[in-house]
Design an enzyme around this catalytic site. Structure first.
Site, PDB file in Angstrom:
ATOM      1  N   LYS A 254       0.843  -1.199   0.000  1.00 41.11           N
ATOM      2  CA  LYS A 254       0.000   0.000   0.000  1.00 41.11           C
ATOM      3  C   LYS A 254       0.882   1.255   0.000  1.00 41.11           C
ATOM      4  CE  LYS A 254      -3.168   2.593   3.021  1.00 41.11           C
ATOM      5  NZ  LYS A 254      -3.846   2.629   4.328  1.00 41.11           N
ATOM      6  N   ASP A 259      -2.381  10.402   3.812  1.00 43.09           N
ATOM      7  CA  ASP A 259      -3.790  10.065   3.953  1.00 43.09           C
ATOM      8  C   ASP A 259      -4.489  11.048   4.886  1.00 43.09           C
ATOM      9  OD1 ASP A 259      -6.247   8.867   4.026  1.00 43.09           O
ATOM     10  OD2 ASP A 259      -5.652   7.283   5.431  1.00 43.09           O
ATOM     11  N   LYS A 266      -9.778  12.889   8.682  1.00 48.83           N
ATOM     12  CA  LYS A 266      -9.295  12.435   9.980  1.00 48.83           C
ATOM     13  C   LYS A 266      -9.232  13.593  10.974  1.00 48.83           C
ATOM     14  CE  LYS A 266      -6.231   8.843   8.078  1.00 48.83           C
ATOM     15  NZ  LYS A 266      -6.756   7.683   8.813  1.00 48.83           N
ATOM     16  N   ASP A 277       1.619   6.183   5.989  1.00 44.40           N
ATOM     17  CA  ASP A 277       0.611   5.292   5.433  1.00 44.40           C
ATOM     18  C   ASP A 277       1.100   4.586   4.174  1.00 44.40           C
ATOM     19  OD1 ASP A 277      -1.838   4.145   5.921  1.00 44.40           O
ATOM     20  OD2 ASP A 277      -2.954   5.533   4.656  1.00 44.40           O
ATOM     21  N   ASP A 336     -12.085   7.211   4.140  1.00 43.41           N
ATOM     22  CA  ASP A 336     -10.868   6.951   4.908  1.00 43.41           C
ATOM     23  C   ASP A 336     -10.528   5.465   4.926  1.00 43.41           C
ATOM     24  OD1 ASP A 336      -8.643   7.599   6.414  1.00 43.41           O
ATOM     25  OD2 ASP A 336      -9.697   7.494   8.330  1.00 43.41           O
ATOM     26  N   GLU A 338      -9.464   3.861   2.388  1.00 46.40           N
ATOM     27  CA  GLU A 338      -8.978   3.975   1.009  1.00 46.40           C
ATOM     28  C   GLU A 338      -7.933   2.940   0.642  1.00 46.40           C
ATOM     29  OE1 GLU A 338      -5.563   5.034   3.003  1.00 46.40           O
ATOM     30  OE2 GLU A 338      -7.613   5.618   3.477  1.00 46.40           O
ATOM     31  N   ARG A 340      -7.733  -0.243   1.070  1.00 49.67           N
ATOM     32  CA  ARG A 340      -8.298  -1.446   0.453  1.00 49.67           C
ATOM     33  C   ARG A 340      -8.737  -1.177  -0.981  1.00 49.67           C
ATOM     34  NH1 ARG A 340     -12.540  -1.843   5.220  1.00 49.67           N
ATOM     35  NH2 ARG A 340     -10.742  -0.856   6.190  1.00 49.67           N
TER      36      ARG A 340
END
Length: 503
Positions: A254, A259, A266, A277, A336, A338, A340
């Site tokens: 990933k 993010d 967030k 991230d 959020d 995201e 996946r």
């Protein structure tokens, strides 16, 4: 930092011309050396007699200008039972007083440690002395340039030494890119880092941009990136260490370089840590750097979907429905969630390589942090054999994971009235439902594992920074896989011979 492995005795190590000498000694060796007459042994036995050296791995004894020892600084540290875990604990404890002393050369005497313990020792020395400098105006890099590692028999432990050195290279590259602020680690810059890495032996890289990704139909990946000014990049790395006929292991990392949460933004507190991230992507880069150095006989493909998740007038909205590369549609209930979305398209792409194993690595859910904290990564696998191999690799590398369930019932919450699935399934078992989402994009029969590294990829607080995990686990698994491939090779000519005989 360069490591050199040498066969020496403790008396010979005492003569090394280094700025500091670190001596690790397991309890069994310490007891057996009570009659030795070299300067260090005499000094240690005197301290033991006076009860000035406590029991336990990591307990230290320090001296400055000890007669008979060339190094000005001497540190003796107990290494418990001499296991890899105890040696790591001892080495980290011993390195702490040396940090900040501007030592250029370090001697480490380890006696007759096992192969795994030597691997752990090399990694611990590097970890304890690592310094981030990329974005500092007056950088003060690691001062140590050379580490002489002395053991009783260098030939007996060289495999552990070489694995340790390669792992250090990989971990430090992973740390470098995960630690960089998001404006210094954009998808474009991450792709360039992969391109530079691919100049090494046995490596190659292909970088796909927005047009190529759109042509592939990666609608879920594109949906995450569409709110950002930074264009996405899809990075394809290849390492060929075995014959081209050998199916590769595919690693998917990933790569959300920052993010914000998107429209489902967030909280402001600690949002700066969302530069981490892309820890999964960083670990894939690091693993490839280690492969280039170690050169195991295995083929590996690394896939990194890299983008930012930002809120803007173009950003994907809660309730939007997007079409993934697999053709399955997804209702984006929470922007959020995201990671996946970019991974699902990468998993679909990965299966064109017909991998012997498909492993994705992601800082995917805060739920994993709640479940396992910062000690073990969450492991999900659809085959027991692959799960066991990864668990054993993690244990050997001291880069631990813990297997979590994948019962079909956990996927019930992903049902949607408006798409084939939603991208979230509520608060309960969030780490599991995220894995169940990813599993929907893995073909039947494909060996697949998911590593949720949200709790282990970085540390917060005063020690804030990337850990480089799980490069150690991944590299150990690939080395083990190379051994399994080699073990299978002799059987093939025999089968072919039998077939010819029958014909």
């Amino acid at each position: 930092m360069n490591f050199e492995l040498k066969s020496v005795s403790l008396a010979q190590a005492a003569e090394w011309e280094v700025d500091a000498l670190l001596v690790l000694c397991a309890d069994e060796v310490l007891a057996a050396s009570r009659h030795a007459q070299d300067p260090i042994s005499v000094w240690v036995q005197s301290a033991l007699a006076a009860k000035d050296l406590e029991e336990g791995a990591g307990k230290l004894l320090q001296a400055y200008g000890l007669p008979g020892v060339t190094a000005r600084r001497l540190l003796f540290v107990r290494a418990g039972d001499g296991s890899a875990a105890q040696v790591r604990k001892a080495a980290l404890a011993a390195m702490a007083p040396l940090k900040g002393l501007k030592l250029k050369t370090l001697g480490v005497y380890a006696g007759s440690l096992a192969v795994a313990a030597v691997n752990a020792l090399v990694q611990a020395v590097a970890d304890a002395s690592y310094v981030y400098t990329a974005t500092k105006s007056l950088p003060q890099p690691r001062a140590i340039r050379r580490v002489d590692l002395g053991v009783t028999d260098a030939g007996a432990v060289r495999s552990g030494f070489e694995l340790g050195c390669a792992t250090v290279r990989g971990i430090e590259l992973a740390k470098e890119w995960a630690n960089r602020p998001a404006n210094h680690a954009t998808p474009t810059l991450l792709a360039e880092a992969a391109r530079q890495l691919a100049k090494k032996s046995h490596l190659s890289a292909e970088i796909l941009g927005p047009a190529e990704v759109e042509a592939l139909g990666m609608g879920a990946f594109m949906a995450v990136s569409q709110g950002s000014e930074q264009p996405l990049r899809f990075i394809v790395l290849k390492y060929q260490g075995a014959h081209k006929s050998v199916a590769p292991v595919v690693l998917v990392g990933k790569g959300v370089t920052f993010d914000t949460g998107g429209i489902s933004i967030k909280p402001a507190a600690e949002m700066d840590e969302m530069k981490f991230d892309m820890g999964g992507a960083a670990s894939v880069l690091g693993t490839f750097a280690a492969l280039a150095e170690l050169k195991p006989a295995v083929n590996v493909v690394g896939l990194i979907p890299a983008c930012e998740n930002m809120p803007s007038g173009r950003a994907v909205k809660p309730g939007d429905v997007v079409t993934s590369m697999s053709g399955q549609t997804i209702e984006v209930l929470n922007t959020d969630a995201e990671g996946r979305l970019i991974l699902c398209d990468a998993l679909t792409y990965a299966q064109r390589f017909e991998p012997r194993a498909l492993i994705d690595i992601a800082t995917l859910t805060g739920a994993c942090v709640i479940a396992l904290g910062g000690v073990r990564a969450g492991l999900f696998a659809n085959q027991d054999e692959l799960a066991l191999q990864l668990q054993e690799a993690g244990a050997a590398a001291l880069d631990l994971c813990w297997r979590m369930p994948l019962d079909d019932e956990y996927a019930e919450g992903l049902k949607s009235n408006f798409a084939d699935m939603g991208n979230v399934a509520g608060r309960q078992a969030g780490v599991v439902t995220a894995a169940k989402f990813l599993q929907k994009f893995v073909q039947n029969g494909q060996a697949w594992a998911h590593l949720d590294i949200a709790g282990v990829a970085w540390k917060s607080g005063a020690a804030k920074g990337s850990t480089g995990r799980p490069v150690g686990l991944l590299l150990q698994y690939l080395v083990d896989e190379a051994a399994r491939i080699a073990a299978d090779q002799p059987s093939k000519p025999k089968k072919a011979a039998k077939a010819r005989k029958k014909a």
